[in-house]
Scaffold this motif. Sequence first.
Motif, PDB file in Angstrom:
ATOM      1  N   ASP A 247      72.879  -9.267 -38.277  1.00 13.88           N
ATOM      2  CA  ASP A 247      72.289  -8.025 -37.778  1.00 13.88           C
ATOM      3  C   ASP A 247      73.353  -7.077 -37.232  1.00 13.88           C
ATOM      4  OD1 ASP A 247      69.745  -8.717 -38.399  1.00 13.88           O
ATOM      5  OD2 ASP A 247      69.171  -9.341 -36.377  1.00 13.88           O
TER       6      ASP A 247
ATOM      7  N   GLU B 140      72.801  -2.620 -26.252  1.00 11.92           N
ATOM      8  CA  GLU B 140      72.535  -4.054 -26.396  1.00 11.92           C
ATOM      9  C   GLU B 140      73.502  -4.905 -25.579  1.00 11.92           C
ATOM     10  OE1 GLU B 140      70.769  -6.008 -30.073  1.00 11.92           O
ATOM     11  OE2 GLU B 140      72.124  -4.513 -30.917  1.00 11.92           O
TER      12      GLU B 140
ATOM     13  N   LYS C 125      74.477 -13.520 -30.377  1.00 11.75           N
ATOM     14  CA  LYS C 125      73.102 -13.034 -30.506  1.00 11.75           C
ATOM     15  C   LYS C 125      72.832 -11.914 -29.518  1.00 11.75           C
ATOM     16  CE  LYS C 125      70.974 -17.267 -32.264  1.00 11.75           C
ATOM     17  NZ  LYS C 125      69.939 -18.289 -32.042  1.00 11.75           N
TER      18      LYS C 125
ATOM     19  N   ALA D  72      68.443  -9.528 -25.674  1.00  7.84           N
ATOM     20  CA  ALA D  72      67.045  -9.123 -25.499  1.00  7.84           C
ATOM     21  C   ALA D  72      66.119  -9.710 -26.560  1.00  7.84           C
ATOM     22  CB  ALA D  72      66.938  -7.599 -25.501  1.00  7.84           C
ATOM     23  N   ASP D  73      66.570  -9.713 -27.821  1.00 10.11           N
ATOM     24  CA  ASP D  73      65.651 -10.101 -28.900  1.00 10.11           C
ATOM     25  C   ASP D  73      66.130 -11.314 -29.687  1.00 10.11           C
ATOM     26  OD1 ASP D  73      67.791  -9.082 -30.242  1.00 10.11           O
ATOM     27  OD2 ASP D  73      66.702  -7.489 -31.282  1.00 10.11           O
ATOM     28  N   ASP D  74      67.215 -11.938 -29.244  1.00 11.76           N
ATOM     29  CA  ASP D  74      67.731 -13.145 -29.891  1.00 11.76           C
ATOM     30  C   ASP D  74      68.160 -12.886 -31.338  1.00 11.76           C
ATOM     31  OD1 ASP D  74      68.369 -15.758 -29.084  1.00 11.76           O
ATOM     32  OD2 ASP D  74      66.794 -16.595 -30.355  1.00 11.76           O
ATOM     33  N   SER D  75      68.358 -11.616 -31.701  1.00 10.28           N
ATOM     34  CA  SER D  75      68.773 -11.318 -33.076  1.00 10.28           C
ATOM     35  C   SER D  75      70.177 -11.880 -33.319  1.00 10.28           C
ATOM     36  CB  SER D  75      68.764  -9.805 -33.308  1.00 10.28           C
ATOM     37  OG  SER D  75      69.599  -9.166 -32.359  1.00 10.28           O
TER      38      SER D  75
END
Lengths: 141, 141
Positions: free
Chosen positions: B88, B94, B121, B124-127
């Motif tokens: 990503d 971020e 990662k 916040a969103d573990d992306s």
Amino acid sequence: MVDPAHKGKTFDPITYTFDRNKRDEFLIAIGESSPAYLQEGAPLPPTIITVVSFWGGEGLESALQQIGVDIWSVLHAEQEYEFHEPFYVGDTITGRTHVADIYERKGRSGELTFVIFETAFANQHGSPVVTGRSTIVVRGG
Amino acid sequence: MTLDFDSIDKGTELPELERGPLTELQFVRYAGASGDFNPIHVVPRVAQFVGLDGVIAHGMLVMAYATTMLTDWAGVGAVRRLKVRFSDTSHPGEELVCRGRVTGKETVDGENLVHGKLTVKGKADDSLKLKGDFTVVVGSR
């Protein structure tokens, strides 16, 4: 589409001499605050080797142009470094790059072309310090 | 800090490293320091033109954060190999978390090598920003 005939193509060597200013600028840019890097005789931070590819002459951008790829259309997919020897402030690093591979793969948005550039970095004594492999994806390739 | 090779084993976790919140200014700094002036990292209009929401971090900046996690643990000069796959994109605002885990170790030619896997990662969103494999040398250099 990138012409697969470019596989094996070599590029003009690139050269960069590291000084303290570049080291300090790079450390700030990557948020690196370890005092170990500031000690006399300390190695440079590993990923600073990328500086040679961009400031060391006609680097990656020119290499992409020479195989017909616009830098706006690429994404960096993978990066690998093998570190053979430390390199230091004052070292003059020379990089020799060739196209190690070109291949296509189906992606969500159609055919993608992958290009692998391999660069052998050596210091002023001719000793290999780093081998870099950059995999670049050409969108809409 | 000196690592003890004997106390490291498969499954050993590296201390996490957090970075961010990312800022546009950091991308500008990294562009200047590295020489990677690909406009998708620094010029919002170009990023939007190629279909991104806005400027994105250089993959190499995120790789540098992962490298700092390794050198904080094993020492500067310890990294022998690092290969990452960028997933990503990372955006201003971020926060990132770097994690690593040992997968094996061996002694080769008298050098104590530790192999492992790492990820970076979004907090916040573990992306998944990148994942990779590493080798560090423990107890020499």
